[in-house]
Enzyme design. Structure first.
Site, short mmCIF file in Angstrom:
data_model
loop_
_atom_site.label_atom_id
_atom_site.label_comp_id
_atom_site.label_asym_id
_atom_site.label_seq_id
_atom_site.Cartn_x
_atom_site.Cartn_y
_atom_site.Cartn_z
N LYS A 1 58.62 8.06 51.20
CA LYS A 1 57.31 7.42 51.39
C LYS A 1 57.36 6.39 52.52
O LYS A 1 56.47 6.34 53.36
CB LYS A 1 56.85 6.77 50.07
CG LYS A 1 56.51 7.82 48.99
CD LYS A 1 56.37 7.23 47.59
CE LYS A 1 56.20 8.37 46.56
NZ LYS A 1 56.20 7.90 45.17
N GLN A 21 57.32 2.34 42.05
CA GLN A 21 57.89 3.66 41.77
C GLN A 21 58.16 3.82 40.27
O GLN A 21 58.78 2.96 39.66
CB GLN A 21 59.18 3.85 42.57
CG GLN A 21 59.82 5.22 42.43
CD GLN A 21 58.96 6.34 43.04
OE1 GLN A 21 58.35 6.16 44.09
NE2 GLN A 21 58.90 7.47 42.37
N ASP A 60 48.14 4.25 44.66
CA ASP A 60 48.57 5.36 43.80
C ASP A 60 47.45 5.80 42.85
O ASP A 60 47.56 6.82 42.17
CB ASP A 60 49.78 4.91 42.97
CG ASP A 60 51.00 5.77 43.24
OD1 ASP A 60 50.93 6.68 44.09
OD2 ASP A 60 52.04 5.54 42.58
#
Lengths: 297, 297
Positions: free
Chosen positions: A54, A98, A121
Site C-alpha cells: 500500500k 492494518q 478503508d
C-alpha cells in the site's frame, strides 16, 4: 465466442493514471499533497507485506506515505492516542489501520476512533451508515468499490440489471449490495444477496445478469450455476494443493474458471481480476479525501 | 383457503404487554423509568398528531414522556443545543425529532447530533452502519423492525427464505433489506431488493416466498405478481378518491388486497396491518435503551 476477460490490472492502470492527474491538480491549485498513513501493530509477515504494498503504491502515485509500525505489545490507549494524532494532522488525509490487530486490542474501538473523513478503508460505522442512507459524503470499503468500478469501466453498468451477490461479509458482500442498490452512478441495480443459508443456490445464481462471487469457497461456482451471457466477477482467492505444480499449490478463485468462461459473456478471473483494484481504490479514496479537505466539502 | 391475516394490531398488543413487564422489571431492579423525549418544530397538524400518538403510547406503557414543542422559527443552533441537553439528561433514554423539519433546519445535522445510544428512531448513520456491519449495539428504524417482528411472531421466520423487498427508501426498504440479511434471529434470508429501475418486476416478485411491499404506489401489486402461497406484507398507506364512500376517499395500501388475498397464504393488509407496529417498535427501542443504560451495555 470466448468470454471477455475483465482485468483488474488494466483497469487499475487506467484509474491510477487518472489519479495521478488529480494529484497534480491538487498540488497546482491548492499546494496540497494527499497523505496516507498506515498503522501496523506487530510483525505478521503477511500484514507487513500488505502494508508495504500500500505504501509503495501510494509513493508511486506521488502521495505522501507514512508507515507507522508499532510493537506487538502496544496498548489500546497508545494506539488510540496515535490515531487521534493522525486525525488532527493536516498532512494526513487517509488513515489505514492494518487488520487483524493483536488479540488484546479492540478492533471496533480502534476503527471507530478514526475520523470518518479520514477512514479511507470505509470501515467506520458512520461511513457504512452514510453508504446505506446517502445522508452525506462517505468512503466505501475498497474491494466492493473496486468491483463497481470494474463493472462500469468494462461496459457493464449495473443500472437496471439483475445482480446477484454471493456472500454477505462486512468487507465485500454486504457493502457491495448497498453500493449497487443506491440511486445514481454504479447503482440502480436489482440486487439479490445469497449466502450459506440460501436454499437452492443455483436457481438464484442463474437469475443473475451480473454475478459477483465472494463466498470464500474454492471453485464453488460451476458452469451450470451461471446463466448464458452473464457477467461474472470472482472476488475469491485461495491456495489449493496441486502436486503438478512446482510450488505444490495453485491459486484459484471462488469460480471454476474453465467451466464458467464457456458460459459467461465476460469474466473477471482470480487470479488476474479484482486483486489490484483494492489498493487502487484505497489510493482513490485518499486522493478524494484530500480533494474534499482542499475544497472544504 | 383464505389467506391468514397478519394483524399488526394484535401483534402490537402482545409486544406492548411484554414491554410493560420489562418496564416493571426496570423499576424493580434498577429504579429506572424509561424516558422518551419527542421534539416537534412548528405547527404542522399531521406532525402534531403523530407526536401526540407517540407520547400517549409511551405514557400508557408507563414511560416518562416529554413533549418539546418549539416555534417554527427555531434556529439550528437552538435545536442542536436542545438535543445536546437531552443527550446528557439521564432521565431520557430515547430522543425523537419529528420529521419533516422546517426548511431552514438541516435534517442531517440535527439527526447526527442525537447520541446514537438515544437515537430510538434508528436514523443516525452510526446506527445504520452498525446495522450493516454488526459491529456494536444499534437501533434499527421502527417500521422495518416492526415488519421483521411481525414475520417472526406470525410464524414466518425469514431464515433461509427468499424474501423480495419492493422499495429502497431510507426509512423502510433499505434498512429492512439489511435487517433480513444479518446473521441470527430475524435475518438469514436470501434478500432481493426491487425498485423503480427494476425491469420485469413481476418475474422478480413471483420468486418471493415472503414479499414486503413499500414502493409507495396505490394497489400496484396485483394477484398475478405474487407466487401462490407467498406471505405478503403491505407497508404502503394511501388515500384514494372514492365517490362511493361518505368521506369521498378510502384508505388502501400498495397491494391490491382483494386479488392478492386469493393467492397468498398470509397477508398483512393496509389498513389493518403494519400501521401500529411503528410506534410499538419506537417504544421497544426506548425500553431497550433504558435497559442498556441500566446494565451499562
Amino acid at each position: 465466442m470466448p468470454a471477455q476477460i475483465i482485468s483488474g490490472k488494466d483497469i487499475s492502470a487506467a484509474i491510477r493514471g487518472e489519479l495521478r492527474q488529480r494529484v497534480f491538480a491538487l498540488a497546482a491549485r491548492h499546494g496540497v499533497q494527499p497523505g496516507l498513513a498506515t498503522v501496523l501493530v506487530g510483525t505478521s509477515p503477511a500484514s507487513q507485506m500488505y502494508v508495504g504494498m500500500k505504501n509503495r503504491a501510494a509513493s508511486e502515485l506521488g502521495l505522501h506515505s507514512r508507515q507507522l509500525t508499532l510493537p506487538e505489545e502496544t496498548s489500546q490507549e497508545e494506539l488510540l492516542g496515535l490515531v487521534a494524532g493522525l486525525n488532527s494532522d493536516p498532512a494526513i488525509h487517509g488513515i489505514l489501520v492494518q487488520l487483524p490487530l493483536p488479540g488484546h486490542l479492540r478492533k471496533t474501538r480502534v476503527i471507530e476512533a478514526i475520523h470518518p473523513s479520514k477512514d479511507v478503508d470505509g470501515l467506520h460505522p458512520v461511513n457504512a451508515g452514510r453508504l446505506m442512507t446517502g445522508s452525506g459524503p462517505f468512503f466505501a470499503p475498497c474491494t466492493p468499490l473496486g468491483v463497481v468500478d470494474m463493472l462500469l469501466r468494462s461496459g457493464h453498468d449495473p443500472n437496471g440489471k439483475r445482480v446477484v451477490v454471493l456472500g454477505r461479509s462486512n468487507l465485500v458482500g454486504h457493502p457491495l449490495a448497498n453500493l449497487l442498490l443506491r440511486k445514481g452512478r454504479g447503482g440502480d441495480a436489482t440486487v439479490t444477496v445469497c449466502h450459506s443459508r440460501t436454499r437452492d443456490l443455483a436457481t438464484v445464481t442463474r437469475t443473475a445478469e451480473i454475478l459477483v462471487v465472494a463466498i470464500g469457497r474454492p471453485e464453488m461456482i460451476t458452469g451450470d450455476m451461471v446463466s448464458p451471457g452473464a457477467v461474472v466477477i470472482d472476488v475469491g482467492t485461495h491456495r489449493v494443493p496441486d502436486p503438478a505444480s512446482e510450488k505444490g499449490y495453485r491459486v484459484c478463485g471462488d469460480v471454476l474458471f474453465r467451466e464458467v468462461r464457456e458460459v459467461a459473456s465476460a469474466i473477471s478471473p482470480s487470479p488476474g481480476g479484482v486483486g489490484p483494484m483494492t489498493i487502487t481504490m484505497l489510493l482513490a479514496n485518499t486522493v478524494e479525501s484530500a480533494e474534499r479537505a482542499a475544497e472544504d466539502v
